[in-house]
Each structure stands twice: as C-alpha cells, then as structure tokens.
Design a protein around this motif. Structure first.
Motif, PDB file in Angstrom:
ATOM      1  N   ALA A 175       4.619   1.179  -8.057  1.00 23.58           N
ATOM      2  CA  ALA A 175       3.314   1.324  -7.683  1.00 23.58           C
ATOM      3  C   ALA A 175       2.630   0.208  -8.498  1.00 23.58           C
ATOM      4  O   ALA A 175       2.008  -0.254  -8.412  1.00 23.58           O
ATOM      5  N   MET A 176       3.035  -0.251  -9.813  1.00 28.14           N
ATOM      6  CA  MET A 176       2.579  -1.259 -10.590  1.00 28.14           C
ATOM      7  C   MET A 176       3.164  -2.032 -10.018  1.00 28.14           C
ATOM      8  O   MET A 176       1.744  -3.523 -10.287  1.00 28.14           O
TER       9      MET A 176
ATOM     10  N   LEU B 288       0.803  -1.050  -0.653  1.00 33.63           N
ATOM     11  CA  LEU B 288       0.332  -0.354  -0.228  1.00 33.63           C
ATOM     12  C   LEU B 288       0.556   1.620  -0.121  1.00 33.63           C
ATOM     13  O   LEU B 288       0.574   2.298  -0.251  1.00 33.63           O
ATOM     14  N   TRP B 289       1.933   0.916   0.382  1.00 37.22           N
ATOM     15  CA  TRP B 289       2.718   2.374   0.580  1.00 37.22           C
ATOM     16  C   TRP B 289       3.168   2.363  -1.197  1.00 37.22           C
ATOM     17  O   TRP B 289       3.299   3.431  -0.534  1.00 37.22           O
ATOM     18  N   ALA B 290       3.971   1.308  -1.465  1.00 33.75           N
ATOM     19  CA  ALA B 290       4.280   1.265  -2.480  1.00 33.75           C
ATOM     20  C   ALA B 290       3.162   2.116  -3.829  1.00 33.75           C
ATOM     21  O   ALA B 290       3.376   2.837  -5.158  1.00 33.75           O
ATOM     22  N   LEU B 291       2.151   1.970  -3.373  1.00 31.38           N
ATOM     23  CA  LEU B 291       0.733   1.913  -4.572  1.00 31.38           C
ATOM     24  C   LEU B 291       1.315   3.950  -4.495  1.00 31.38           C
ATOM     25  O   LEU B 291       0.867   4.259  -6.281  1.00 31.38           O
ATOM     26  N   PHE B 292       1.279   4.179  -3.134  1.00 32.56           N
ATOM     27  CA  PHE B 292       1.371   5.719  -3.315  1.00 32.56           C
ATOM     28  C   PHE B 292       2.801   6.366  -3.563  1.00 32.56           C
ATOM     29  O   PHE B 292       3.010   7.014  -3.334  1.00 32.56           O
ATOM     30  N   SER B 293       3.640   5.523  -4.105  1.00 29.40           N
ATOM     31  CA  SER B 293       4.844   5.811  -4.478  1.00 29.40           C
ATOM     32  C   SER B 293       4.860   6.690  -6.002  1.00 29.40           C
ATOM     33  O   SER B 293       4.291   6.390  -6.534  1.00 29.40           O
ATOM     34  N   VAL B 294       5.754   7.403  -6.078  1.00 31.40           N
ATOM     35  CA  VAL B 294       6.081   8.518  -7.628  1.00 31.40           C
ATOM     36  C   VAL B 294       6.901   8.087  -8.253  1.00 31.40           C
ATOM     37  O   VAL B 294       6.789   8.247  -9.447  1.00 31.40           O
ATOM     38  N   ASP B 295       7.142   6.309  -7.631  1.00 27.55           N
ATOM     39  CA  ASP B 295       7.997   5.411  -8.981  1.00 27.55           C
ATOM     40  C   ASP B 295       7.192   4.656  -9.252  1.00 27.55           C
ATOM     41  O   ASP B 295       6.116   3.969  -8.721  1.00 27.55           O
TER      42      ASP B 295
ATOM     43  N   ALA C 154      -8.405  -7.546   2.260  1.00 27.01           N
ATOM     44  CA  ALA C 154      -9.318  -6.744   1.057  1.00 27.01           C
ATOM     45  C   ALA C 154      -9.689  -5.887   2.144  1.00 27.01           C
ATOM     46  O   ALA C 154     -10.354  -4.425   1.359  1.00 27.01           O
ATOM     47  N   LEU C 155     -10.311  -6.138   3.239  1.00 25.90           N
ATOM     48  CA  LEU C 155     -11.225  -5.440   3.595  1.00 25.90           C
ATOM     49  C   LEU C 155     -10.701  -4.317   4.449  1.00 25.90           C
ATOM     50  O   LEU C 155     -11.258  -2.937   3.383  1.00 25.90           O
ATOM     51  N   PRO C 156      -9.736  -4.180   5.280  1.00 26.96           N
ATOM     52  CA  PRO C 156      -9.006  -2.934   5.344  1.00 26.96           C
ATOM     53  C   PRO C 156      -8.173  -2.440   3.967  1.00 26.96           C
ATOM     54  O   PRO C 156      -7.712  -0.777   4.578  1.00 26.96           O
ATOM     55  N   ALA C 157      -8.223  -3.443   2.994  1.00 27.30           N
ATOM     56  CA  ALA C 157      -6.941  -2.790   2.393  1.00 27.30           C
ATOM     57  C   ALA C 157      -7.894  -1.673   0.941  1.00 27.30           C
ATOM     58  O   ALA C 157      -7.674  -0.849   0.262  1.00 27.30           O
ATOM     59  N   TYR C 158      -9.474  -1.678   1.199  1.00 27.06           N
ATOM     60  CA  TYR C 158     -10.249  -1.327   0.477  1.00 27.06           C
ATOM     61  C   TYR C 158     -10.627   0.347   0.238  1.00 27.06           C
ATOM     62  O   TYR C 158     -10.205   0.387  -1.110  1.00 27.06           O
ATOM     63  N   ASP C 159     -10.289   1.650   1.549  1.00 26.25           N
ATOM     64  CA  ASP C 159     -10.239   1.959   1.491  1.00 26.25           C
ATOM     65  C   ASP C 159      -9.264   2.778   0.674  1.00 26.25           C
ATOM     66  O   ASP C 159      -8.827   3.800  -0.084  1.00 26.25           O
ATOM     67  N   PHE C 160      -8.333   2.045   0.615  1.00 27.05           N
ATOM     68  CA  PHE C 160      -6.497   2.456   0.305  1.00 27.05           C
ATOM     69  C   PHE C 160      -6.775   2.313  -1.212  1.00 27.05           C
ATOM     70  O   PHE C 160      -5.960   2.901  -1.499  1.00 27.05           O
ATOM     71  N   LEU C 161      -6.970   0.821  -1.305  1.00 23.03           N
ATOM     72  CA  LEU C 161      -6.959   0.680  -2.851  1.00 23.03           C
ATOM     73  C   LEU C 161      -7.968   1.812  -3.417  1.00 23.03           C
ATOM     74  O   LEU C 161      -7.769   2.458  -4.372  1.00 23.03           O
ATOM     75  N   MET C 162      -9.009   2.075  -2.888  1.00 24.62           N
ATOM     76  CA  MET C 162     -10.003   3.617  -3.325  1.00 24.62           C
ATOM     77  C   MET C 162      -9.581   4.771  -3.850  1.00 24.62           C
ATOM     78  O   MET C 162      -9.694   5.824  -4.778  1.00 24.62           O
ATOM     79  N   LEU C 163      -8.553   5.306  -3.011  1.00 24.20           N
ATOM     80  CA  LEU C 163      -7.518   6.146  -2.580  1.00 24.20           C
ATOM     81  C   LEU C 163      -7.050   6.271  -4.002  1.00 24.20           C
ATOM     82  O   LEU C 163      -7.105   7.265  -4.676  1.00 24.20           O
ATOM     83  N   ALA C 164      -5.849   5.221  -4.474  1.00 25.14           N
ATOM     84  CA  ALA C 164      -5.296   5.232  -5.669  1.00 25.14           C
ATOM     85  C   ALA C 164      -6.151   4.848  -6.355  1.00 25.14           C
ATOM     86  O   ALA C 164      -6.151   6.316  -7.065  1.00 25.14           O
ATOM     87  N   LEU C 165      -7.102   4.614  -6.257  1.00 23.84           N
ATOM     88  CA  LEU C 165      -7.870   4.548  -8.307  1.00 23.84           C
ATOM     89  C   LEU C 165      -8.362   5.825  -8.499  1.00 23.84           C
ATOM     90  O   LEU C 165      -7.986   6.410  -9.310  1.00 23.84           O
ATOM     91  N   ARG C 166      -8.544   6.561  -7.783  1.00 24.34           N
ATOM     92  CA  ARG C 166      -9.404   7.957  -8.132  1.00 24.34           C
ATOM     93  C   ARG C 166      -8.248   8.848  -8.133  1.00 24.34           C
ATOM     94  O   ARG C 166      -8.381  10.025  -8.637  1.00 24.34           O
ATOM     95  N   GLU C 167      -6.928   8.374  -7.791  1.00 25.26           N
ATOM     96  CA  GLU C 167      -5.192   9.097  -8.153  1.00 25.26           C
ATOM     97  C   GLU C 167      -4.674   8.412  -8.951  1.00 25.26           C
ATOM     98  O   GLU C 167      -3.772   9.743  -9.513  1.00 25.26           O
ATOM     99  N   ALA C 168      -4.862   7.282  -9.566  1.00 28.19           N
ATOM    100  CA  ALA C 168      -3.889   6.576 -10.347  1.00 28.19           C
ATOM    101  C   ALA C 168      -4.303   7.525 -12.093  1.00 28.19           C
ATOM    102  O   ALA C 168      -5.183   7.735 -12.472  1.00 28.19           O
ATOM    103  N   ASP C 169      -3.218   7.163 -13.273  1.00 27.89           N
ATOM    104  CA  ASP C 169      -2.979   7.470 -13.974  1.00 27.89           C
ATOM    105  C   ASP C 169      -3.736   5.760 -14.753  1.00 27.89           C
ATOM    106  O   ASP C 169      -3.960   5.430 -13.926  1.00 27.89           O
ATOM    107  N   HIS C 170      -3.782   6.123 -16.057  1.00 31.06           N
ATOM    108  CA  HIS C 170      -4.532   5.269 -16.508  1.00 31.06           C
ATOM    109  C   HIS C 170      -4.135   3.725 -16.728  1.00 31.06           C
ATOM    110  O   HIS C 170      -5.338   2.532 -15.974  1.00 31.06           O
ATOM    111  N   LYS C 171      -2.701   3.340 -16.370  1.00 32.42           N
ATOM    112  CA  LYS C 171      -2.220   2.177 -16.479  1.00 32.42           C
ATOM    113  C   LYS C 171      -2.476   1.733 -15.421  1.00 32.42           C
ATOM    114  O   LYS C 171      -2.693   0.773 -15.383  1.00 32.42           O
TER     115      LYS C 171
END
Length: 156
Positions: free
Chosen positions: A51-52, A40-47, A73-90
């Motif tokens: 992130a991929m 999850l930390w890496a998911l928000f990386s500028v690298d 999956a349950l506690p990770a969900y909100d972080f994944l949703m936040l990442a989805l809103r900020e993510a590039d297309h890939k």
C-alpha cells in the motif's frame, strides 16, 4: 465492489506523468511504474508495504513533485479519499501529500475543465482536511494544514 468500481473506469482516457494511466510504464529507475488502477487496488491491500509503494507511485504519477498534475488525478480522487479515511497514520501522510500536490497544482493554474473539477472536489472536502489539522500525528497535522492553506489562501 471497490475493485469493480476501479475497473469500470476507462483509464486509457487519462494520463499520468509517465504516460497512459491504464498501462504499466517502463521506468528507468524502478523497472516499471504500475498503472493507476493497479496502484489503487494495491492501496487497499492488507500488505502495508504494498500500500505504501502504491501511494508513492500514485504521488509520482498523479502530482509529480507537486509541480505537474495529470488527468488521471480526477477519476482517482474519490478512491484516494476513501483510502484516506481508512488509512493508518503512515499511509495517511502519504495520501495527504498527494492531496497537497493536487491543491498546489490546481491553485497555480486550473486551466482545463478536469482541473477545475478536481479543485472543486478538494474544496468540498475541505472539512475533512481541516479535521486532520489537530491530529496528534505531527506529519498528518502538517500536511493537512498545508492543504487547507492552499485551498483557502490562509495560513494557519
């Protein structure tokens, strides 16, 4: 703030397809699968490569091949949703694939309380997924449409 929120969760109470969510898990192919908080930390990386890779590791551990869903999956969900809103297309496509796994697995059986809670989170975010159906990015549109189908039982 985000990293502190990730750290505040007792990940040792949750599992992935590879074992305890708090620990790096030795894995015969990749050497090791990072812990869920590390991913999850890496998911928000500028690298973007980092992130991929994190998204790939989360897909494998949280909704393994869309056949098995794990409690982390349950506690990770909100972080994944936040990442989805900020993510590039890939990256967005990779995250939508994780959400599709969540939708598919909880649609087949939501036997435990955490699975039912996860399904409810997905349904609450149905407008977010539906909003991506009209994306110009073909993959984003495809995965979003499949998620909507899984959650509503209706084909586009």
């Amino acid at each position: 703030m985000l990293y502190r929120m990730i750290d505040e969760i007792d990940w040792s109470r949750y599992e992935t397809a590879y074992g305890n969510a708090a620990r790096d898990i030795p894995h015969f192919q990749a050497g090791k699968t990072p812990s869920v908080p590390s991913c999850l930390w890496a998911l928000f990386s500028v690298d973007r490569e980092k992130a991929m890779q994190a998204a790939s590791d989360l897909w494998a551990g949280l909704c393994h091949q869309h056949a098995y869903i794990s409690s982390a999956a349950l506690p990770a969900y909100d972080f994944l949703m936040l990442a989805l809103r900020e993510a590039d297309h890939k990256l967005k496509v990779e995250l939508l694939d994780i959400f599709l796994g969540f939708a598919a697995c909880t649609g087949r059986s939501a036997e435990t309380d955490w699975e039912r809670q996860l399904r409810e989170k997905l349904k609450a975010d149905l407008p977010v997924f539906a909003g991506f159906v009209s994306s110009e990015n073909e993959d984003t549109s495809y995965f979003s449409e499949r998620i909507v189908e899984e959650l509503t039982g209706k084909e586009g």
